[in-house]
Write a protein that holds these residues in place. Structure first.
Motif, PDB file in Angstrom:
ATOM      1  N   ALA A  97      18.622   5.948  14.069  1.00 50.46           N
ATOM      2  CA  ALA A  97      18.764   7.048  15.000  1.00 50.46           C
ATOM      3  C   ALA A  97      18.271   8.157  14.674  1.00 50.46           C
ATOM      4  N   SER A  98      18.834   8.649  13.399  1.00 56.50           N
ATOM      5  CA  SER A  98      18.218   9.962  12.897  1.00 56.50           C
ATOM      6  C   SER A  98      16.974   9.785  12.338  1.00 56.50           C
ATOM      7  N   ARG A  99      16.379   8.813  11.984  1.00 58.71           N
ATOM      8  CA  ARG A  99      14.948   8.989  11.579  1.00 58.71           C
ATOM      9  C   ARG A  99      13.987   8.856  13.121  1.00 58.71           C
ATOM     10  N   CYS A 100      14.551   8.512  14.131  1.00 60.55           N
ATOM     11  CA  CYS A 100      13.815   8.682  15.173  1.00 60.55           C
ATOM     12  C   CYS A 100      14.278  10.182  15.983  1.00 60.55           C
ATOM     13  N   GLU A 101      14.968  10.937  15.189  1.00 61.69           N
ATOM     14  CA  GLU A 101      15.392  12.256  15.555  1.00 61.69           C
ATOM     15  C   GLU A 101      16.019  12.310  17.123  1.00 61.69           C
ATOM     16  N   LEU A 102      17.148  11.249  17.048  1.00 62.59           N
ATOM     17  CA  LEU A 102      17.859  11.008  18.366  1.00 62.59           C
ATOM     18  C   LEU A 102      19.161  11.011  17.848  1.00 62.59           C
ATOM     19  N   SER A 103      20.307  11.137  18.806  1.00 60.39           N
ATOM     20  CA  SER A 103      21.729  10.862  18.387  1.00 60.39           C
ATOM     21  C   SER A 103      21.774   9.383  18.736  1.00 60.39           C
ATOM     22  N   ARG A 104      22.811   8.793  17.862  1.00 51.74           N
ATOM     23  CA  ARG A 104      22.862   7.554  18.077  1.00 51.74           C
ATOM     24  C   ARG A 104      23.069   6.917  19.369  1.00 51.74           C
TER      25      ARG A 104
END
Length: 301
Positions: free
Chosen positions: A211-218
């Motif tokens: 999720a972090s790699r996608c720049e989003l919260s889990r």
């Protein structure tokens, strides 16, 4: 894009009429006959799916897979069969028939999925006898090209192929194309997520890291992933692993080795997951498929 065609039949006129055309690596063959009984014919083996559409209903057919009679009966107009052409199929038509078969290489189907931003593992479900008006319509649209291949428009054939691949991959291959893009992952996030999952299918990883790699919260990532792909990341990964298991079961590996190679804790863990998703154990799948490349359900082609 290459364009090839062919027309064949027996010299005495007793055999079926066969017309074929190929666009790129997908070939299309129409086979028909008004005779009520023909000699049994073998279907060439290939690393491909065979997708057969009945242009008219027929009353009687016998179908063998790997030497075993697996179907006897008729099929209605517009019915569809999907077969794994690695299997050895032989068909005996006992009534007049008219069908169109698309031969679609495994590699072409997976390349299409990647081209449309769906890099997950794609394979078609094999079955026989389901009515499919879309494939029936696409097959009918190709009849003029099959009758006059020298006049066929390569661009038209390519568009038919794309429409067919989109329909088959979504309807029988499990690909999900959301109608409403709101709340979904961006294309670059979809690509990153599926590539990451495929690369880590047999390794431990954190969904939070993805999720972090996608720049989003889990939490938002999980929701957006499901909106994009129609399944959770965990479900996507399970289906991908099981697809890989199916491939490895056809090779010279023990079932325990397959389990470890595909990221399961052990053989019993893989068996529970595989059986829950497919309805049969890995051992049964191997017995059915490995001796002759035998496929799953009896089909009509």
């Amino acid at each position: 894009m290459g364009l090839h065609e062919g027309l064949s039949g027996t010299s005495d006129g007793t055999g079926p009429i066969v017309k074929s055309i190929a666009s790129g690596d997908i070939s299309v063959t129409r086979t028909y006959s008004e005779r009520s009984a023909l000699d049994a014919a073998a279907i060439p083996r290939a690393e491909a799916f065979g997708v057969t559409v009945q242009l008219r209903g027929f009353d009687s057919q016998r179908l063998w897979r790997g030497g075993e009679l697996v179907y006897e009966g008729g099929r209605p107009k517009a019915s569809l069969a999907i077969t794994d052409l690695r299997d050895q199929w032989r068909c005996h038509q006992l009534s007049p028939f008219d069908n169109v078969r698309f031969d679609i290489p495994f590699a072409r189907l997976r390349a299409f999925a990647e081209e449309v931003g769906r890099s997950e593992y794609v394979a078609l479900s094999c079955f026989g006898g389901r009515i499919d008006p879309v494939m029936h319509g696409l097959a009918q649209a190709l009849l003029p090209s099959l009758d006059n291949p020298e006049e066929a428009n390569p661009l038209f054939l390519e568009q038919i192929n794309l429409a067919m691949l989109a329909h088959l991959s979504q309807t029988y291959g499990g690909l999900h194309f959301p109608a409403d893009k709101k709340g979904t992952l961006a294309p670059w996030q979809e690509r990153l997520a599926t590539e990451f999952l495929a690369a880590h299918f047999n390794k431990p990883f954190s969904t939070g890291d993805l999720a972090s790699r996608c720049e989003l919260s889990r939490s938002y990532f999980n929701k957006a992933f499901k909106e994009s792909f129609g399944r959770t990341p965990s479900k996507w990964l399970t289906e991908y692993r099981v697809a890989r298991v199916k491939e490895l079961l056809l090779q010279d590996l023990s079932i325990a080795e397959v389990a470890i190679d595909c990221g399961f804790a052990d053989q019993s863990h893989m068996t529970r997951v595989f059986t829950g998703l497919t309805g049969e154990t890995p051992a049964r799948f191997r017995r059915k498929n490995r001796p002759f490349g035998l496929g799953s359900d009896p089909l009509g082609v």
